[in-house]
Design a protein around this motif. Structure first.
Motif, PDB file in Angstrom:
ATOM      1  N   ALA A 143     -78.184  23.364  18.146  1.00 24.43           N
ATOM      2  CA  ALA A 143     -77.364  23.261  19.354  1.00 24.43           C
ATOM      3  C   ALA A 143     -76.307  24.356  19.426  1.00 24.43           C
ATOM      4  O   ALA A 143     -75.966  24.829  20.518  1.00 24.43           O
ATOM      5  N   ASP A 144     -75.801  24.807  18.264  1.00 21.26           N
ATOM      6  CA  ASP A 144     -74.761  25.842  18.289  1.00 21.26           C
ATOM      7  C   ASP A 144     -75.339  27.247  18.337  1.00 21.26           C
ATOM      8  O   ASP A 144     -74.601  28.233  18.280  1.00 21.26           O
ATOM      9  N   ALA A 145     -76.690  27.358  18.437  1.00 20.24           N
ATOM     10  CA  ALA A 145     -77.327  28.673  18.571  1.00 20.24           C
ATOM     11  C   ALA A 145     -77.612  29.011  20.026  1.00 20.24           C
ATOM     12  O   ALA A 145     -78.102  30.095  20.333  1.00 20.24           O
ATOM     13  N   ILE A 146     -77.284  28.086  20.931  1.00 20.53           N
ATOM     14  CA  ILE A 146     -77.552  28.279  22.358  1.00 20.53           C
ATOM     15  C   ILE A 146     -76.297  28.795  23.045  1.00 20.53           C
ATOM     16  O   ILE A 146     -75.189  28.332  22.781  1.00 20.53           O
ATOM     17  N   THR A 147     -76.472  29.775  23.921  1.00 18.41           N
ATOM     18  CA  THR A 147     -75.363  30.234  24.754  1.00 18.41           C
ATOM     19  C   THR A 147     -75.647  29.860  26.206  1.00 18.41           C
ATOM     20  O   THR A 147     -76.806  29.878  26.644  1.00 18.41           O
ATOM     21  N   LEU A 148     -74.600  29.507  26.925  1.00 17.36           N
ATOM     22  CA  LEU A 148     -74.743  29.124  28.326  1.00 17.36           C
ATOM     23  C   LEU A 148     -74.225  30.224  29.237  1.00 17.36           C
ATOM     24  O   LEU A 148     -73.235  30.890  28.918  1.00 17.36           O
ATOM     25  N   HIS A 149     -74.901  30.413  30.364  1.00 13.68           N
ATOM     26  CA  HIS A 149     -74.508  31.421  31.349  1.00 13.68           C
ATOM     27  C   HIS A 149     -74.636  30.827  32.746  1.00 13.68           C
ATOM     28  O   HIS A 149     -75.464  29.937  32.986  1.00 13.68           O
ATOM     29  N   GLU A 177     -61.219  18.284  20.814  1.00 11.28           N
ATOM     30  CA  GLU A 177     -59.936  18.965  20.956  1.00 11.28           C
ATOM     31  C   GLU A 177     -60.117  20.430  21.346  1.00 11.28           C
ATOM     32  O   GLU A 177     -59.407  20.939  22.201  1.00 11.28           O
ATOM     33  N   ALA A 178     -61.054  21.114  20.708  1.00 10.98           N
ATOM     34  CA  ALA A 178     -61.297  22.531  21.010  1.00 10.98           C
ATOM     35  C   ALA A 178     -62.750  22.803  21.365  1.00 10.98           C
ATOM     36  O   ALA A 178     -63.059  23.847  21.941  1.00 10.98           O
ATOM     37  N   ILE A 179     -63.634  21.876  21.041  1.00 14.11           N
ATOM     38  CA  ILE A 179     -65.070  22.034  21.243  1.00 14.11           C
ATOM     39  C   ILE A 179     -65.552  21.042  22.290  1.00 14.11           C
ATOM     40  O   ILE A 179     -65.020  19.946  22.428  1.00 14.11           O
ATOM     41  N   ALA A 180     -66.585  21.437  23.019  1.00 19.81           N
ATOM     42  CA  ALA A 180     -67.207  20.540  23.992  1.00 19.81           C
ATOM     43  C   ALA A 180     -68.711  20.521  23.758  1.00 19.81           C
ATOM     44  O   ALA A 180     -69.305  21.515  23.335  1.00 19.81           O
ATOM     45  N   HIS A 181     -69.324  19.377  24.005  1.00 22.10           N
ATOM     46  CA  HIS A 181     -70.774  19.239  23.920  1.00 22.10           C
ATOM     47  C   HIS A 181     -71.300  19.065  25.339  1.00 22.10           C
ATOM     48  O   HIS A 181     -71.021  18.063  25.997  1.00 22.10           O
ATOM     49  N   VAL A 182     -72.041  20.076  25.788  1.00 22.54           N
ATOM     50  CA  VAL A 182     -72.536  20.101  27.163  1.00 22.54           C
ATOM     51  C   VAL A 182     -74.005  19.683  27.156  1.00 22.54           C
ATOM     52  O   VAL A 182     -74.837  20.307  26.494  1.00 22.54           O
ATOM     53  N   THR A 183     -74.313  18.621  27.869  1.00 23.76           N
ATOM     54  CA  THR A 183     -75.692  18.177  28.000  1.00 23.76           C
ATOM     55  C   THR A 183     -76.308  18.851  29.219  1.00 23.76           C
ATOM     56  O   THR A 183     -75.788  18.736  30.329  1.00 23.76           O
ATOM     57  N   VAL A 184     -77.406  19.604  28.987  1.00 22.54           N
ATOM     58  CA  VAL A 184     -78.057  20.359  30.051  1.00 22.54           C
ATOM     59  C   VAL A 184     -79.467  19.821  30.248  1.00 22.54           C
ATOM     60  O   VAL A 184     -80.253  19.760  29.296  1.00 22.54           O
ATOM     61  N   GLU A 185     -79.794  19.421  31.460  1.00 20.65           N
ATOM     62  CA  GLU A 185     -81.139  18.955  31.770  1.00 20.65           C
ATOM     63  C   GLU A 185     -81.982  20.152  32.166  1.00 20.65           C
ATOM     64  O   GLU A 185     -81.699  20.823  33.165  1.00 20.65           O
ATOM     65  N   ARG A 198     -64.107  24.692  24.542  1.00 22.99           N
ATOM     66  CA  ARG A 198     -63.536  24.232  25.814  1.00 22.99           C
ATOM     67  C   ARG A 198     -63.169  25.430  26.694  1.00 22.99           C
ATOM     68  O   ARG A 198     -63.230  25.347  27.918  1.00 22.99           O
ATOM     69  N   THR A 199     -62.818  26.555  26.057  1.00 23.46           N
ATOM     70  CA  THR A 199     -62.512  27.763  26.819  1.00 23.46           C
ATOM     71  C   THR A 199     -63.734  28.219  27.595  1.00 23.46           C
ATOM     72  O   THR A 199     -63.640  28.628  28.761  1.00 23.46           O
ATOM     73  N   SER A 200     -64.925  28.152  26.955  1.00 25.11           N
ATOM     74  CA  SER A 200     -66.152  28.549  27.648  1.00 25.11           C
ATOM     75  C   SER A 200     -66.450  27.623  28.821  1.00 25.11           C
ATOM     76  O   SER A 200     -66.908  28.078  29.879  1.00 25.11           O
ATOM     77  N   VAL A 201     -66.193  26.332  28.648  1.00 23.96           N
ATOM     78  CA  VAL A 201     -66.401  25.387  29.751  1.00 23.96           C
ATOM     79  C   VAL A 201     -65.541  25.777  30.941  1.00 23.96           C
ATOM     80  O   VAL A 201     -65.996  25.790  32.095  1.00 23.96           O
ATOM     81  N   ALA A 202     -64.284  26.127  30.670  1.00 24.65           N
ATOM     82  CA  ALA A 202     -63.374  26.518  31.751  1.00 24.65           C
ATOM     83  C   ALA A 202     -63.786  27.837  32.372  1.00 24.65           C
ATOM     84  O   ALA A 202     -63.805  27.990  33.601  1.00 24.65           O
ATOM     85  N   ASN A 203     -64.124  28.828  31.536  1.00 24.53           N
ATOM     86  CA  ASN A 203     -64.483  30.150  32.057  1.00 24.53           C
ATOM     87  C   ASN A 203     -65.751  30.103  32.908  1.00 24.53           C
ATOM     88  O   ASN A 203     -65.871  30.831  33.905  1.00 24.53           O
ATOM     89  N   LEU A 204     -66.708  29.254  32.502  1.00 29.04           N
ATOM     90  CA  LEU A 204     -67.960  29.146  33.243  1.00 29.04           C
ATOM     91  C   LEU A 204     -67.876  28.137  34.389  1.00 29.04           C
ATOM     92  O   LEU A 204     -68.832  27.980  35.137  1.00 29.04           O
ATOM     93  N   GLU A 205     -66.717  27.459  34.473  1.00 27.78           N
ATOM     94  CA  GLU A 205     -66.495  26.445  35.509  1.00 27.78           C
ATOM     95  C   GLU A 205     -67.605  25.389  35.481  1.00 27.78           C
ATOM     96  O   GLU A 205     -68.201  25.037  36.490  1.00 27.78           O
ATOM     97  N   LEU A 206     -67.853  24.912  34.270  1.00 28.74           N
ATOM     98  CA  LEU A 206     -68.923  23.932  34.092  1.00 28.74           C
ATOM     99  C   LEU A 206     -68.471  22.533  34.487  1.00 28.74           C
ATOM    100  O   LEU A 206     -67.350  22.129  34.200  1.00 28.74           O
ATOM    101  N   SER A 207     -69.363  21.820  35.105  1.00 32.49           N
ATOM    102  CA  SER A 207     -69.156  20.425  35.467  1.00 32.49           C
ATOM    103  C   SER A 207     -70.524  19.849  35.807  1.00 32.49           C
ATOM    104  O   SER A 207     -71.480  20.603  36.065  1.00 32.49           O
ATOM    105  N   PRO A 208     -70.679  18.526  35.787  1.00 31.52           N
ATOM    106  CA  PRO A 208     -71.981  17.943  36.117  1.00 31.52           C
ATOM    107  C   PRO A 208     -72.509  18.442  37.459  1.00 31.52           C
ATOM    108  O   PRO A 208     -71.785  18.504  38.449  1.00 31.52           O
ATOM    109  N   GLY A 209     -73.773  18.836  37.460  1.00 31.44           N
ATOM    110  CA  GLY A 209     -74.406  19.331  38.670  1.00 31.44           C
ATOM    111  C   GLY A 209     -74.450  20.845  38.770  1.00 31.44           C
ATOM    112  O   GLY A 209     -75.184  21.392  39.603  1.00 31.44           O
ATOM    113  N   VAL A 210     -73.680  21.550  37.923  1.00 30.60           N
ATOM    114  CA  VAL A 210     -73.639  23.020  37.966  1.00 30.60           C
ATOM    115  C   VAL A 210     -74.891  23.593  37.307  1.00 30.60           C
ATOM    116  O   VAL A 210     -75.297  23.157  36.227  1.00 30.60           O
ATOM    117  N   ALA A 211     -75.511  24.581  37.961  1.00 27.02           N
ATOM    118  CA  ALA A 211     -76.701  25.239  37.408  1.00 27.02           C
ATOM    119  C   ALA A 211     -76.300  26.211  36.308  1.00 27.02           C
ATOM    120  O   ALA A 211     -75.288  26.923  36.425  1.00 27.02           O
TER     121      ALA A 211
END
Length: 226
Positions: A143-149, A177-185, A198-211
């Motif tokens: 799971a930690d070998a995957i990068t999201l874009h 606290e500093a890490i997030a686990h993002v479930t991607v379908e 968590r910084t990556s979540v904010a920078n990518l503006e991730l939220s449920p429903g985002v491609a």
């Protein structure tokens, strides 16, 4: 869950394991082999013999001082401290591997090129390391070998070593606290749990429903017989 393995180092035919590391630590803490084996509840003769075997392979591990005005005792050599440090680094790596979630997806081998196989899955086609000669496989990657874009900013596959990629949608985000686990379908019955900051979540503006595009390297992907 027990991962079913323990860390050990092989040095000139001698195995250095957790029990050996505990003996060296006890000598360091107690100041003598006698006190160390008492603290560990071990046999002195067996511990002394074990220490002799280890020193025959790696060199002097314990400096012994005879009694006198300053008293006797033992202390670890620099080689012993380096050996302990190597073992502790190995334990940390194995512990991290055991704790990190691994993604497993069923697939079918389409082609082989040396050690690499092209595997078709319900989420898309990927390249993976494959040692066996088989057709039905499971594709495995951490799971930690995957990068999201984001799809509009993902680098072209030709411009990165992470050429394996699945297109999907964020289904959920669990925050630490500093890490997030993002479930991607990535398919109707396939979900990836990706570890990011968590910084990556904010920078990518991730939220449920985002491609998103989930990318990972072929060299970090394994295929095993199913």
């Amino acid at each position: 869950m027990d991962a079913g393995f323990e860390a050990h180092l092989r040095i000139d035919g001698v195995t250095f394991d957790r029990a050996d590391a505990a003996l060296l630590r006890a000598i360091d803490e107690q100041g003598s082999l006698n006190a160390a084996v008492d603290a560990l509840g071990r046999s002195y003769s067996r511990s002394h013999a074990r220490l002799t075997d280890l020193e025959s392979a790696v060199g002097r591990l314990v400096e012994r001082r005879r009694g006198g005005s300053g008293g006797g005792g033992s202390r670890l050599t620099e080689d012993a401290r380096e050996l302990l440090a190597r073992f502790e680094r190995l334990e940390a790596v194995l512990d991290d591997s055991a704790r990190t979630e691994e993604v497993a997806i069923d697939g079918r081998v389409l082609d082989r090129e040396g050690e690499l196989a092209t595997v078709e899955t319900d989420a898309g086609t990927v390249r993976a390391l494959l040692a066996e000669d088989c057709e039905a496989v499971q594709v495995l990657f951490r799971a930690d070998a995957i990068t999201l874009h984001r799809p509009d900013t993902a680098p072209p596959a030709a411009d990165t070593s992470a050429r394996n990629r699945f297109h999907g949608t964020v289904a959920a985000i669990d925050y630490g606290e500093a890490i997030a686990h993002v479930t991607v379908e990535v398919a109707s019955d396939i979900r990836l749990r990706v570890t990011v900051t968590r910084t990556s979540v904010a920078n990518l503006e991730l939220s449920p429903g985002v491609a998103v595009v989930a990318a990972f390297k072929a060299a970090a992907t394994r295929a095993v017989p199913r």
